[in-house]
Design an enzyme around this catalytic site. Structure first.
Site, PDB file in Angstrom:
ATOM      1  CB  SER A  80       4.314   6.412   1.326  1.00  0.00           C
ATOM      2  OG  SER A  80       4.147   6.759   2.155  1.00  0.00           O
ATOM      3  CE  LYS A  83       0.834   7.388   1.654  1.00  0.00           C
ATOM      4  NZ  LYS A  83       1.012   7.913   1.996  1.00  0.00           N
ATOM      5  CB  SER A 141       3.386  10.385   0.092  1.00  0.00           C
ATOM      6  OG  SER A 141       3.675   9.014   0.752  1.00  0.00           O
TER       7      SER A 141
END
Length: 320
Positions: A80, A83, A141
Site C-alpha cells: 500500500s 497509494k 489505507s
C-alpha cells in the site's frame, strides 16, 4: 492488506449516519532526551544498528542528503505504499479541485470484496470530496478510496479504462521524479502480476516530493479524522478514519507518511519526522520490526534517544 468491511456502527474506519460523536484518539506523549553523540566519522560509518529491513533509506529532507542506506537499489514489492504515488498524481494534477464531489460507485465496493483489500468503508451513493478521499486512502489505507480517485482522475469511457490510464500517469510521474527502478501496475498496491515494485532510494525521492505539497502534509500527519459527506439517502454520513501509522501520536515530531503490508512485500513504511526545523525521511521495505526500526533510524538522525509508548490502533483500523 486485510479485508475490512462491516456495517455502519460507531467505530474507527466505519461510517455512521449523522453522528455528532467527538473524535477520540489516544496520543501518548513521547519524551526525548539528548544522548551523547558519537564521533562524527565513526557515527557516519556505523549508521543505525540492527535494522531488520531488507531495504532501507534515510534522508535529510531539508538538505536533500543521504544519511544512511541498506540495499537501497534492490527492487522490492511495496504493497500500500503505492497509494502515496496515487495521492501525488492527484495533487499534482493541474488545476486540481480538492472540493470536487465524487459519487461512490458500486464498482468500488465490489472491488474490495473481490480483492480483499483494506477499506475506508465507503458507502454506495455517498458523495465525498477529493480531499476526503485522500484521507480515506492515506489514513486507513482504503483501496476503495484509491479506486475512486483513480477512476476520477483517469481518462477513458469506462472505469477499467480510466483506472488503467491513471496507472500510466503514476509511471510517468515516477519517471519525472527520477525513480528509475520503480514500476506500477496498480493504483493501490494489489498487484496481480507482481509488476508493482520500487526501491528504498526511489521511495525516498517520492516522499521528499510528496512533502512539498501542503495538502498531503496535512493529511498524512493526521492521527485521525472525522469527515461528513452527503449520503445516498439524503442524510449526512460521518466517516471516522484512524491512521494505520503507529509513529503518529507515539514518536515526538512524527509527520507521516504511509504504511504498507503484503504477502510479497512484508511490512513496509515510508516515514518522516521533524525536530528543531529539520525534517528527516525514512524508508523500510520488508521489515517485521518497522516501528522500532523507524524509531532507531530517526533517533540516529536526530542524535537523540527517545522513549516511546506506542499508540494502540483503535478497533476497526486496518492493520496495514
Amino acid at each position: 492488506m486485510g479485508r475490512h468491511g462491516g456495517n455502519a456502527v460507531r467505530r474507527w474506519g466505519a461510517a455512521v449516519i449523522a453522528s455528532t460523536a467527538a473524535l477520540a484518539v489516544a496520543a501518548p506523549v513521547a519524551s526525548a532526551q539528548a544522548a551523547p553523540a558519537a564521533a562524527p566519522a565513526a557515527r557516519a560509518a556505523a549508521g543505525p544498528s540492527g535494522i531488520a529491513a531488507k531495504g532501507a533509506y534515510l534522508l535529510d529532507n531539508s538538505a536533500n542528503k543521504k544519511l544512511w542506506s541498506k540495499s537501497p537499489d534492490t527492487k522490492r514489492q511495496m504493497a500500500s505504499i503505492t497509494k502515496l504515488m496515487t495521492a501525488v498524481v492527484v495533487l499534482d494534477t493541474r488545476g486540481v479541485n480538492l472540493n470536487k464531489k465524487v459519487t461512490v460507485k458500486k464498482a468500488y465496493l465490489d472491488y474490495i470484496r473481490t480483492s480483499g483489500g483494506s477499506a475506508a468503508d465507503l458507502k454506495q451513493g455517498d458523495k465525498l470530496t477529493v480531499k476526503q478521499l485522500l484521507y480515506g486512502m492515506l489514513l486507513p489505507s482504503g483501496c476503495d478510496a484509491a479506486m475512486a480517485l483513480a477512476d476520477t482522475f483517469g481518462s477513458g469511457s469506462t472505469t477499467a479504462k480510466r483506472t488503467k490510464s491513471f496507472i500510466s500517469k503514476m509511471n510517468k510521474k515516477a519517471d519525472a521524479l527520477g525513480m528509475t527502478k520503480t514500476q506500477y501496475d496498480s493504483f493501490d498496491g494489489i498487484s496481480t502480476h507482481g509488476a508493482n515494485y520500487t526501491t528504498a532510494r526511489d521511495l525516498a525521492k517520492l516522499a521528499r516530493h510528496a512533502l512539498g505539497n501542503a495538502t498531503l502534509r496535512t493529511v498524512v500527519k493526521s492521527v485521525g479524522t472525522e469527515q461528513k459527506a452527503p449520503a445516498a439517502n439524503g442524510r449526512t454520513r460521518t466517516y471516522y478514519w484512524n491512521s494505520s501509522n503507529k509513529l503518529l501520536g507515539s514518536y515526538d515530531g512524527a509527520i507521516g507518511i504511509k504504511t504498507g503490508t503484503g504477502t510479497a512485500a512484508g511490512k513496509c513504511i515510508v516515514f518522516a519526522a521533524k525536530r528543531n526545523g529539520r525534517t528527516v525521511v525514512g524508508v523500510l521495505l520488508g521489515d517485521s520490526k518497522r516501528y522500532p526500526d523507524a524509531k532507531k533510524m530517526l533517533d540516529w538522525a536526530f542524535h537523540t534517544r527517545t522513549t516511546v509508548t506506542w499508540r494502540q490502533l483503535p478497533a476497526g483500523t486496518p492493520q496495514d
